[in-house]
Design a protein around this motif. Structure first.
Motif, PDB file in Angstrom:
ATOM      1  N   GLU A 285       1.058  -1.060   0.085  1.00 13.05           N
ATOM      2  CA  GLU A 285      -0.076  -0.067   0.055  1.00 13.05           C
ATOM      3  C   GLU A 285       0.778   1.310  -0.037  1.00 13.05           C
ATOM      4  O   GLU A 285       0.665   2.183  -0.738  1.00 13.05           O
ATOM      5  N   GLN A 286       2.020   1.318   0.721  1.00  9.89           N
ATOM      6  CA  GLN A 286       2.979   2.443   0.699  1.00  9.89           C
ATOM      7  C   GLN A 286       3.393   2.630  -0.901  1.00  9.89           C
ATOM      8  O   GLN A 286       3.415   3.883  -1.133  1.00  9.89           O
ATOM      9  N   ILE A 287       3.770   1.334  -1.491  1.00  9.72           N
ATOM     10  CA  ILE A 287       4.249   1.804  -2.901  1.00  9.72           C
ATOM     11  C   ILE A 287       2.977   2.214  -3.992  1.00  9.72           C
ATOM     12  O   ILE A 287       3.291   3.283  -4.429  1.00  9.72           O
TER      13      ILE A 287
ATOM     14  N   LEU B  44       5.866  -0.513 -15.491  1.00  6.59           N
ATOM     15  CA  LEU B  44       6.651  -0.350 -14.564  1.00  6.59           C
ATOM     16  C   LEU B  44       6.529  -1.584 -13.549  1.00  6.59           C
ATOM     17  O   LEU B  44       5.405  -1.761 -13.074  1.00  6.59           O
ATOM     18  N   CYS B  45       7.846  -2.076 -13.074  1.00  7.26           N
ATOM     19  CA  CYS B  45       7.712  -2.988 -11.924  1.00  7.26           C
ATOM     20  C   CYS B  45       8.360  -2.494 -10.890  1.00  7.26           C
ATOM     21  O   CYS B  45       9.696  -2.268 -11.227  1.00  7.26           O
ATOM     22  N   VAL B  46       7.702  -2.515  -9.645  1.00  7.67           N
ATOM     23  CA  VAL B  46       8.533  -2.005  -8.328  1.00  7.67           C
ATOM     24  C   VAL B  46       8.651  -3.183  -7.619  1.00  7.67           C
ATOM     25  O   VAL B  46       7.643  -3.737  -7.132  1.00  7.67           O
ATOM     26  N   ALA B  47       9.757  -3.726  -7.350  1.00 12.37           N
ATOM     27  CA  ALA B  47      10.252  -4.799  -6.689  1.00 12.37           C
ATOM     28  C   ALA B  47      10.730  -4.455  -5.209  1.00 12.37           C
ATOM     29  O   ALA B  47      11.596  -3.890  -5.282  1.00 12.37           O
ATOM     30  N   PHE B  48      10.105  -4.967  -4.219  1.00 12.32           N
ATOM     31  CA  PHE B  48      10.291  -4.634  -2.717  1.00 12.32           C
ATOM     32  C   PHE B  48      11.240  -5.671  -2.140  1.00 12.32           C
ATOM     33  O   PHE B  48      10.790  -6.797  -1.918  1.00 12.32           O
ATOM     34  N   LEU B  49      12.398  -5.448  -1.867  1.00 12.05           N
ATOM     35  CA  LEU B  49      13.536  -6.600  -1.168  1.00 12.05           C
ATOM     36  C   LEU B  49      14.184  -5.791  -0.352  1.00 12.05           C
ATOM     37  O   LEU B  49      15.392  -5.348  -0.496  1.00 12.05           O
ATOM     38  N   PRO B  50      13.530  -5.262   0.861  1.00 10.85           N
ATOM     39  CA  PRO B  50      14.193  -4.532   1.946  1.00 10.85           C
ATOM     40  C   PRO B  50      15.362  -5.156   2.545  1.00 10.85           C
ATOM     41  O   PRO B  50      15.456  -6.533   2.700  1.00 10.85           O
TER      42      PRO B  50
ATOM     43  N   VAL C 290      12.255  -0.981 -11.023  1.00 12.82           N
ATOM     44  CA  VAL C 290      12.542  -0.487 -10.053  1.00 12.82           C
ATOM     45  C   VAL C 290      12.593  -1.282  -8.826  1.00 12.82           C
ATOM     46  O   VAL C 290      11.808  -1.568  -8.489  1.00 12.82           O
ATOM     47  N   THR C 291      14.076  -1.543  -8.189  1.00 12.35           N
ATOM     48  CA  THR C 291      14.272  -2.416  -7.015  1.00 12.35           C
ATOM     49  C   THR C 291      14.469  -1.577  -5.802  1.00 12.35           C
ATOM     50  O   THR C 291      15.462  -0.893  -5.855  1.00 12.35           O
ATOM     51  N   VAL C 292      13.676  -1.822  -5.070  1.00 15.42           N
ATOM     52  CA  VAL C 292      13.865  -1.112  -3.580  1.00 15.42           C
ATOM     53  C   VAL C 292      14.639  -2.167  -2.814  1.00 15.42           C
ATOM     54  O   VAL C 292      14.135  -3.180  -2.367  1.00 15.42           O
ATOM     55  N   THR C 293      15.971  -2.055  -2.578  1.00 15.81           N
ATOM     56  CA  THR C 293      16.987  -2.963  -1.896  1.00 15.81           C
ATOM     57  C   THR C 293      18.362  -2.430  -1.513  1.00 15.81           C
ATOM     58  O   THR C 293      18.756  -1.509  -1.997  1.00 15.81           O
ATOM     59  N   SER C 294      18.981  -3.018  -0.689  1.00 14.65           N
ATOM     60  CA  SER C 294      20.297  -2.756  -0.397  1.00 14.65           C
ATOM     61  C   SER C 294      21.072  -3.984  -1.205  1.00 14.65           C
ATOM     62  O   SER C 294      22.455  -3.933  -0.919  1.00 14.65           O
TER      63      SER C 294
ATOM     64  N   ARG D 258      17.533   2.515  -2.541  1.00 16.79           N
ATOM     65  CA  ARG D 258      17.649   1.938  -1.220  1.00 16.79           C
ATOM     66  C   ARG D 258      16.441   1.758  -0.317  1.00 16.79           C
ATOM     67  O   ARG D 258      16.548   1.090   0.580  1.00 16.79           O
ATOM     68  N   ASP D 259      15.433   2.821  -0.234  1.00 20.21           N
ATOM     69  CA  ASP D 259      14.270   2.683   0.550  1.00 20.21           C
ATOM     70  C   ASP D 259      12.924   3.328  -0.310  1.00 20.21           C
ATOM     71  O   ASP D 259      13.200   3.700  -1.354  1.00 20.21           O
ATOM     72  N   LEU D 260      11.839   3.262   0.568  1.00 19.33           N
ATOM     73  CA  LEU D 260      10.700   3.908  -0.062  1.00 19.33           C
ATOM     74  C   LEU D 260      10.728   5.329  -0.354  1.00 19.33           C
ATOM     75  O   LEU D 260      10.103   5.855  -1.232  1.00 19.33           O
ATOM     76  N   ASP D 261      11.507   6.066   0.580  1.00 16.15           N
ATOM     77  CA  ASP D 261      11.591   7.527   0.244  1.00 16.15           C
ATOM     78  C   ASP D 261      12.374   7.747  -1.069  1.00 16.15           C
ATOM     79  O   ASP D 261      12.163   8.680  -2.000  1.00 16.15           O
ATOM     80  N   ALA D 262      13.469   7.056  -1.174  1.00 14.61           N
ATOM     81  CA  ALA D 262      14.041   7.186  -2.336  1.00 14.61           C
ATOM     82  C   ALA D 262      13.237   6.761  -3.596  1.00 14.61           C
ATOM     83  O   ALA D 262      13.656   7.217  -4.858  1.00 14.61           O
ATOM     84  N   LEU D 263      12.552   5.690  -3.562  1.00 15.92           N
ATOM     85  CA  LEU D 263      11.559   5.294  -4.640  1.00 15.92           C
ATOM     86  C   LEU D 263      10.670   6.737  -4.736  1.00 15.92           C
ATOM     87  O   LEU D 263      10.399   6.977  -6.088  1.00 15.92           O
ATOM     88  N   ALA D 264      10.199   7.508  -3.695  1.00 12.53           N
ATOM     89  CA  ALA D 264       9.366   8.403  -4.175  1.00 12.53           C
ATOM     90  C   ALA D 264      10.065   9.747  -4.886  1.00 12.53           C
ATOM     91  O   ALA D 264       9.496  10.091  -5.800  1.00 12.53           O
ATOM     92  N   GLU D 265      11.403   9.695  -4.550  1.00 12.97           N
ATOM     93  CA  GLU D 265      12.358  10.705  -5.439  1.00 12.97           C
ATOM     94  C   GLU D 265      12.386  10.224  -6.958  1.00 12.97           C
ATOM     95  O   GLU D 265      12.228  11.081  -7.565  1.00 12.97           O
ATOM     96  N   LEU D 266      12.258   8.950  -7.131  1.00  9.32           N
ATOM     97  CA  LEU D 266      12.604   8.477  -8.414  1.00  9.32           C
ATOM     98  C   LEU D 266      11.349   8.713  -9.176  1.00  9.32           C
ATOM     99  O   LEU D 266      11.280   8.949 -10.560  1.00  9.32           O
ATOM    100  N   LEU D 267      10.126   8.379  -8.617  1.00  5.62           N
ATOM    101  CA  LEU D 267       9.090   8.585  -9.128  1.00  5.62           C
ATOM    102  C   LEU D 267       8.590  10.037  -9.586  1.00  5.62           C
ATOM    103  O   LEU D 267       8.017  10.192 -10.853  1.00  5.62           O
TER     104      LEU D 267
END
Length: 170
Positions: free
Chosen positions: A34-36, A108-114, A137-141, A157-166
């Motif tokens: 839901e955050q994504i 677009l595919c957003v992949a969440f691998l924290p 876009v992969t959210v991961t380290s 690196r994280d959901l905040d960085a995802l928001a910047e990319l979006l």
């Protein structure tokens, strides 16, 4: 960030761990989905966010499916012939494969691998998207993971960085 690309996102696939590497049927917290979706919709209001977890977790929660899986976990044969799975597991398998293929039908595919989370299902979704030419876009380290780096268009690196990319893609 500087604007490098503008995307018209109509459909975004949200990939991420459901069971992960759990030894049993426990599922991971799905709140990230839901955050994504919120981050995407706030920047691309017309975009549909496709979440494959709903159908998969619904099937996983079915009492008949749980019973068959529990029996299988407790007494798995040395050789398991998947062509002769019980109907409940065959349906779960079909659902998983159908949901994975949806990644190829998105913009677009957003992949969440924290952290350093690995997920075979997410890897399959990412590969389906990649094979279809869908940016990922992969959210991961996991920047040292060959699979992640081979199919991702961006790693954040994280959901905040995802928001910047979006914001950058808008």
């Amino acid at each position: 960030m500087t604007n490098r690309a503008h995307m018209n996102l109509q459909r975004v696939f949200i990939a991420g761990t459901i069971q992960g590497s759990n030894a049993d049927l426990r599922t991971d917290d799905q709140g990230y989905r839901e955050q994504i979706a919120t981050a995407v919709r706030s920047r691309f209001p017309e975009a549909e966010c496709f979440d494959p977890s709903a159908d998969v977790t619904r099937r996983l929660a079915d009492p008949a499916t749980l019973s068959v899986i529990s029996t299988l976990i407790g007494s798995a044969p040395r050789i398991l012939h998947l062509a002769s799975l019980p109907a409940e597991l065959a349906a779960l398998r079909d659902t998983f494969n159908e949901m994975t293929q949806e990644a190829a039908k998105c913009d677009l595919c957003v992949a969440f691998l924290p952290d350093r989370t690995l997920s075979m299902g997410t890897a399959m979704e990412m590969q389906a998207a990649h094979a279809a030419g869908v940016p990922i876009v992969t959210v991961t380290s996991l920047v040292d993971n060959l699979a992640v780096m081979s199919v991702s268009s961006w790693v954040v690196r994280d959901l905040d960085a995802l928001a910047e990319l979006l914001d950058d893609l808008r």
